[in-house]
Scaffold this motif. Structure first.
Motif, PDB file in Angstrom:
ATOM      1  N   ALA A  83       0.918  -1.298  -0.175  1.00 14.66           N
ATOM      2  CA  ALA A  83      -0.063   0.003  -0.019  1.00 14.66           C
ATOM      3  C   ALA A  83       0.851   1.302  -0.195  1.00 14.66           C
ATOM      4  N   PHE A  84       1.979   1.252   0.891  1.00 18.89           N
ATOM      5  CA  PHE A  84       2.905   2.522   0.717  1.00 18.89           C
ATOM      6  C   PHE A  84       3.543   2.354  -0.590  1.00 18.89           C
ATOM      7  N   ALA A  85       4.016   1.368  -1.201  1.00 26.60           N
ATOM      8  CA  ALA A  85       4.747   1.542  -2.424  1.00 26.60           C
ATOM      9  C   ALA A  85       3.853   1.992  -3.570  1.00 26.60           C
ATOM     10  N   ASP A  86       2.574   1.731  -3.632  1.00 23.71           N
ATOM     11  CA  ASP A  86       1.444   1.898  -4.527  1.00 23.71           C
ATOM     12  C   ASP A  86       1.095   3.330  -4.300  1.00 23.71           C
ATOM     13  N   ILE A  87       0.402   3.733  -3.346  1.00 31.90           N
ATOM     14  CA  ILE A  87      -0.133   5.078  -2.872  1.00 31.90           C
ATOM     15  C   ILE A  87       0.559   5.833  -2.063  1.00 31.90           C
ATOM     16  N   GLY A  88       1.059   5.368  -0.941  1.00 26.08           N
ATOM     17  CA  GLY A  88       1.867   6.265   0.150  1.00 26.08           C
ATOM     18  C   GLY A  88       2.823   7.463  -0.606  1.00 26.08           C
ATOM     19  N   VAL A  89       3.616   6.850  -1.559  1.00 25.98           N
ATOM     20  CA  VAL A  89       4.655   7.426  -2.204  1.00 25.98           C
ATOM     21  C   VAL A  89       3.936   8.513  -2.836  1.00 25.98           C
ATOM     22  N   HIS A  90       2.675   8.589  -3.266  1.00 26.19           N
ATOM     23  CA  HIS A  90       1.913   9.780  -4.224  1.00 26.19           C
ATOM     24  C   HIS A  90       1.913  10.805  -3.056  1.00 26.19           C
ATOM     25  N   TRP A  91       1.442  10.420  -1.741  1.00 27.66           N
ATOM     26  CA  TRP A  91       1.354  11.347  -0.695  1.00 27.66           C
ATOM     27  C   TRP A  91       2.552  12.034  -0.382  1.00 27.66           C
ATOM     28  N   CYS A  92       3.527  11.499  -0.398  1.00 25.17           N
ATOM     29  CA  CYS A  92       5.105  11.796   0.121  1.00 25.17           C
ATOM     30  C   CYS A  92       5.503  12.938  -0.766  1.00 25.17           C
ATOM     31  N   ASP A  93       5.348  12.524  -2.285  1.00 24.25           N
ATOM     32  CA  ASP A  93       5.799  13.374  -3.439  1.00 24.25           C
ATOM     33  C   ASP A  93       5.055  14.487  -3.461  1.00 24.25           C
ATOM     34  N   LEU A  94       3.598  14.514  -3.252  1.00 24.21           N
ATOM     35  CA  LEU A  94       2.673  15.642  -3.015  1.00 24.21           C
ATOM     36  C   LEU A  94       3.334  16.675  -2.181  1.00 24.21           C
ATOM     37  N   VAL A  95       3.336  16.302  -0.729  1.00 27.60           N
ATOM     38  CA  VAL A  95       3.592  16.976   0.274  1.00 27.60           C
ATOM     39  C   VAL A  95       5.083  17.524   0.072  1.00 27.60           C
TER      40      VAL A  95
END
Length: 348
Positions: free
Chosen positions: A176-188
């Motif tokens: 889940a982190f590799a799939d979507i969590g990285v999107h949140w981190c990239d965005l912030v």
């Protein structure tokens, strides 16, 4: 390279169709599509409006009528296919994760060098996100002290199949982190300019949920909750950026608005407002009240990628270097979850 960019799409699932639509909006044409078998490639070519199918990924990459290779396959195929495409002199758009290991991501980005090679961190392309970024850069938030939020989905709730993402060789134990969590981190990180320096993570639910506490290079603290079993949350990527003068809040399920918190009053800035910054207005393509969404962001990402191929690289275009950053964050989350300790985020 032809005047009209010619795209080949490898992988014909949901995301392949999103890429195909974005190619056309960008003024390109889908010349080739490759799926897992020749029969599926033929069916996908018809469904995605391609000129012709390819018998396989390698044939597509080597085709003279393909300028840009879009890689939309399971994760384990990203590195070999991207490497082949780069060696063939093609531009590359590769779905995240760029690689299933940090070392492979670093090596692949090095091979790409200064060529146009991008990763679709497409949530950067919401006008409200660009507006928050512009205001933070202008100092309107003051000193940011707390960055928090979540990325919640429910498509794996109730025991639903994870498909190939449930295969440990593809999704891994922290999928889940590799799939979507990285999107949140990239965005912030994109909006604030902060970088997560160290973190403490815990993964549960067989890899379907991860909680992360972190500290940034600029002295802020933060936390994010990531889950793909959060019932009732279809695709809720949301953040709050809290500063000494103002806070900014965004939720991808309600993308037309940026919430601005102030000491005297709170306000909501609607997309298309006359007070939006030029950086945000550039991506506001429809009249106010006509909602823009995920496909619009993807269209903008591919359009900016294709614009970069003409030598004009737009601000904020996510490249393989951003794919490496995501791999570094995933590497740190895995290490912290395994050790139950705070760990430093690798810088490369």
């Amino acid at each position: 390279m032809a005047d009209q960019l010619r795209a080949g799409i490898i992988g014909a699932g949901f995301i392949g169709a999103v890429h195909a639509q974005a190619v056309r909006v960008a003024g390109g044409t889908v010349t080739r599509v490759a799926a897992s078998t020749p029969d599926r490639s033929a069916a996908a070519a018809t469904r995605l409006g391609a000129t012709a199918p390819a018998t396989g990924a390698e044939e597509l990459i080597d085709s003279d009528d393909v300028d840009v290779v879009h890689i939309c396959t399971p994760n384990s195929l990203h590195v070999p296919l991207a490497r082949h495409a780069l060696a063939a002199g093609k531009a590359v758009v590769c779905e995240k994760p760029l690689a299933t290991s940090l070392a492979d991501a670093v090596a692949l980005a090095a091979e790409a060098g200064d060529r146009i090679a991008t990763v679709p961190f497409v949530y950067r392309f919401y006008p409200a996100v660009r507006e928050a970024r512009a205001r933070v850069a202008a100092g309107e938030a003051g000193e940011l002290s707390l960055l928090h939020g979540a990325y919640l989905q429910d498509w794996q709730a109730g025991g639903a199949s994870a498909g190939w993402r449930g295969d440990p060789a593809e999704g891994g134990p922290h999928r889940a982190f590799a799939d979507i969590g990285v999107h949140w981190c990239d965005l912030v990180e994109f909006v604030t300019g902060h970088r997560m320096a160290r973190l403490c993570a815990r993964t549960t639910g067989g890899g379907t949920a991860t909680t992360v506490q972190f500290e940034t290079t600029a002295g802020a603290a933060g936390a994010v909750v990531v889950s793909q079993t959060a019932i009732g949350r279809r695709n809720s990527l949301r953040f709050s950026l809290d500063g000494t003068r103002a806070s900014y809040g965004f939720d991808q399920e309600h993308p037309e608005q940026l919430h601005i918190g102030g000491l005297g009053a709170n306000t909501v800035l609607d997309r298309g407002s006359a007070t939006m910054s030029p950086a945000a207005a550039r991506y506001s393509t429809l009249p106010p009240g006509h909602p823009q969404g995920y496909q619009d962001c993807f269209n903008a990402f591919v359009s900016d990628t294709y614009r970069a191929l003409s030598g004009d690289v737009p601000d904020g275009l996510p490249t393989f270097a951003d794919g490496v950053r995501a791999a570094a964050l995933t590497h740190a989350v895995v290490a912290s979850s395994t050790s139950s300790a705070w760990v430093e985020v690798p810088t490369s």
